[in-house]
Motif scaffolding. Structure first.
Motif, short mmCIF file in Angstrom:
data_model
loop_
_atom_site.label_atom_id
_atom_site.label_comp_id
_atom_site.label_asym_id
_atom_site.label_seq_id
_atom_site.Cartn_x
_atom_site.Cartn_y
_atom_site.Cartn_z
N TRP A 141 0.85 -1.19 0.00
CA TRP A 141 0.00 0.00 0.00
C TRP A 141 0.88 1.23 0.00
N GLN A 142 0.45 2.26 -0.75
CA GLN A 142 1.23 3.49 -0.83
C GLN A 142 0.28 4.66 -1.00
N ALA A 143 0.59 5.73 -0.29
CA ALA A 143 -0.16 6.98 -0.45
C ALA A 143 0.85 8.11 -0.54
N SER A 144 0.58 9.04 -1.43
CA SER A 144 1.45 10.19 -1.60
C SER A 144 0.60 11.46 -1.48
N SER A 145 0.98 12.32 -0.55
CA SER A 145 0.22 13.55 -0.33
C SER A 145 1.02 14.75 -0.78
N LYS A 146 0.29 15.80 -1.13
CA LYS A 146 0.93 17.07 -1.49
C LYS A 146 0.10 18.17 -0.84
N SER A 147 0.79 19.05 -0.10
CA SER A 147 0.09 20.12 0.60
C SER A 147 1.00 21.34 0.74
N VAL A 148 0.40 22.44 1.14
CA VAL A 148 1.14 23.68 1.34
C VAL A 148 2.07 23.52 2.54
N TYR A 149 3.26 24.08 2.42
CA TYR A 149 4.23 24.04 3.52
C TYR A 149 4.74 25.45 3.77
N LYS A 150 4.66 25.86 5.02
CA LYS A 150 5.17 27.18 5.41
C LYS A 150 6.16 26.98 6.55
N GLU A 151 7.39 27.28 6.26
CA GLU A 151 8.48 27.05 7.20
C GLU A 151 8.31 27.83 8.50
N ASN A 152 7.67 28.97 8.44
CA ASN A 152 7.54 29.84 9.61
C ASN A 152 6.26 29.60 10.41
N ASP A 153 5.51 28.55 10.11
CA ASP A 153 4.29 28.27 10.86
C ASP A 153 4.61 28.00 12.32
N SER A 154 3.66 28.32 13.18
CA SER A 154 3.80 28.02 14.60
C SER A 154 3.70 26.51 14.81
N PRO A 155 4.18 25.99 15.93
CA PRO A 155 4.05 24.55 16.19
C PRO A 155 2.60 24.06 16.16
N ILE A 156 1.69 24.87 16.62
CA ILE A 156 0.27 24.48 16.61
C ILE A 156 -0.24 24.36 15.18
N LEU A 157 0.10 25.31 14.33
CA LEU A 157 -0.34 25.27 12.93
C LEU A 157 0.34 24.13 12.18
N ARG A 158 1.61 23.87 12.49
CA ARG A 158 2.31 22.73 11.87
C ARG A 158 1.58 21.43 12.20
N GLU A 159 1.20 21.28 13.47
CA GLU A 159 0.50 20.07 13.87
C GLU A 159 -0.86 19.96 13.17
N LYS A 160 -1.57 21.07 13.03
CA LYS A 160 -2.86 21.05 12.33
C LYS A 160 -2.68 20.64 10.87
N ARG A 161 -1.66 21.16 10.24
CA ARG A 161 -1.41 20.81 8.83
C ARG A 161 -1.05 19.33 8.69
N LEU A 162 -0.22 18.83 9.59
CA LEU A 162 0.14 17.41 9.54
C LEU A 162 -1.07 16.53 9.84
N ARG A 163 -1.92 16.95 10.76
CA ARG A 163 -3.14 16.19 11.05
C ARG A 163 -4.05 16.16 9.83
N ALA A 164 -4.15 17.28 9.11
CA ALA A 164 -4.96 17.32 7.89
C ALA A 164 -4.42 16.34 6.85
N VAL A 165 -3.09 16.24 6.74
CA VAL A 165 -2.48 15.30 5.81
C VAL A 165 -2.83 13.87 6.21
N ILE A 166 -2.61 13.53 7.47
CA ILE A 166 -2.88 12.16 7.95
C ILE A 166 -4.36 11.82 7.78
N ASP A 167 -5.24 12.74 8.15
CA ASP A 167 -6.68 12.49 8.02
C ASP A 167 -7.06 12.19 6.57
#
Length: 173
Positions: free
Chosen positions: A138-164
């Motif tokens: 099984w393989q999944a490949s995701s593509k999403s916006v990445y902002k290096e300066n995001d806060s830790p909370i926003l980084r976690e929200k973005r990663l959760r959106a990817v995993i979901d």
């Protein structure tokens, strides 16, 4: 009027966070009910920062646990994660042209003017490899916006959106 602006702002913020695109592939002969335990490759080179990798693995563990999978020392399958960042140019543009005809003479000039700006995208690929056969199932490949300066909370929200988004179709039906 103020509440309408607030609702529009919230909608735009949430839609910006959830702009995750995912592609899936899997071995159609695999019986996914045979896989109940997993672990990560010890030498996994995810390409993520150490903190982002911790966040991603924590979110992934909770998601897989909710699907009935258990983290084990001797798993039925291993997970490999590979990520990279790249610049994606906006595909929107406006074309302007000048042309002329007359008496069997023609000519023209056209110029494309780009709209919008380029953005940094992050690709994260998840590979599930059978530990006995050493084969990808099984393989999944995701593509999403990445902002290096995001806060830790926003980084976690973005990663959760990817995993979901990635694991909404696991196991395949």
């Amino acid at each position: 009027m103020r509440s309408h602006i607030y609702i529009v702002f919230c909608f735009l913020f949430l839609s910006a966070c959830s702009s995750v695109r995912v592609q899936y592939d899997y071995d159609g002969t695999t019986d996914f009910s045979n896989y109940t335990t997993y672990n990560y490759y010890a030498d996994m080179q995810s390409g993520l920062s150490q903190l982002d990798e911790k966040r991603l693995l924590r979110i992934l563990d909770s998601t897989l646990h909710a699907k009935g999978l258990l983290l084990a020392e001797e798993p039925e399958f291993f997970i490999d994660i590979i990520s990279s960042e790249f610049i994606e140019n906006s595909g929107n543009n406006v074309g302007l042209g000048i042309g002329g005809t007359g008496r069997n003479v023609g000519g023209g000039v056209s110029v494309g003017i780009p709209l919008g700006s380029s953005s940094i995208q992050r690709s994260i690929q998840f590979d599930f490899i059978d530990s006995q056969k050493n084969s990808l199932f099984w393989q999944a490949s995701s593509k999403s916006v990445y902002k290096e300066n995001d806060s830790p909370i926003l980084r976690e929200k973005r990663l959760r959106a990817v995993i979901d988004k990635v694991f909404v179709k696991y196991p395949p039906k």
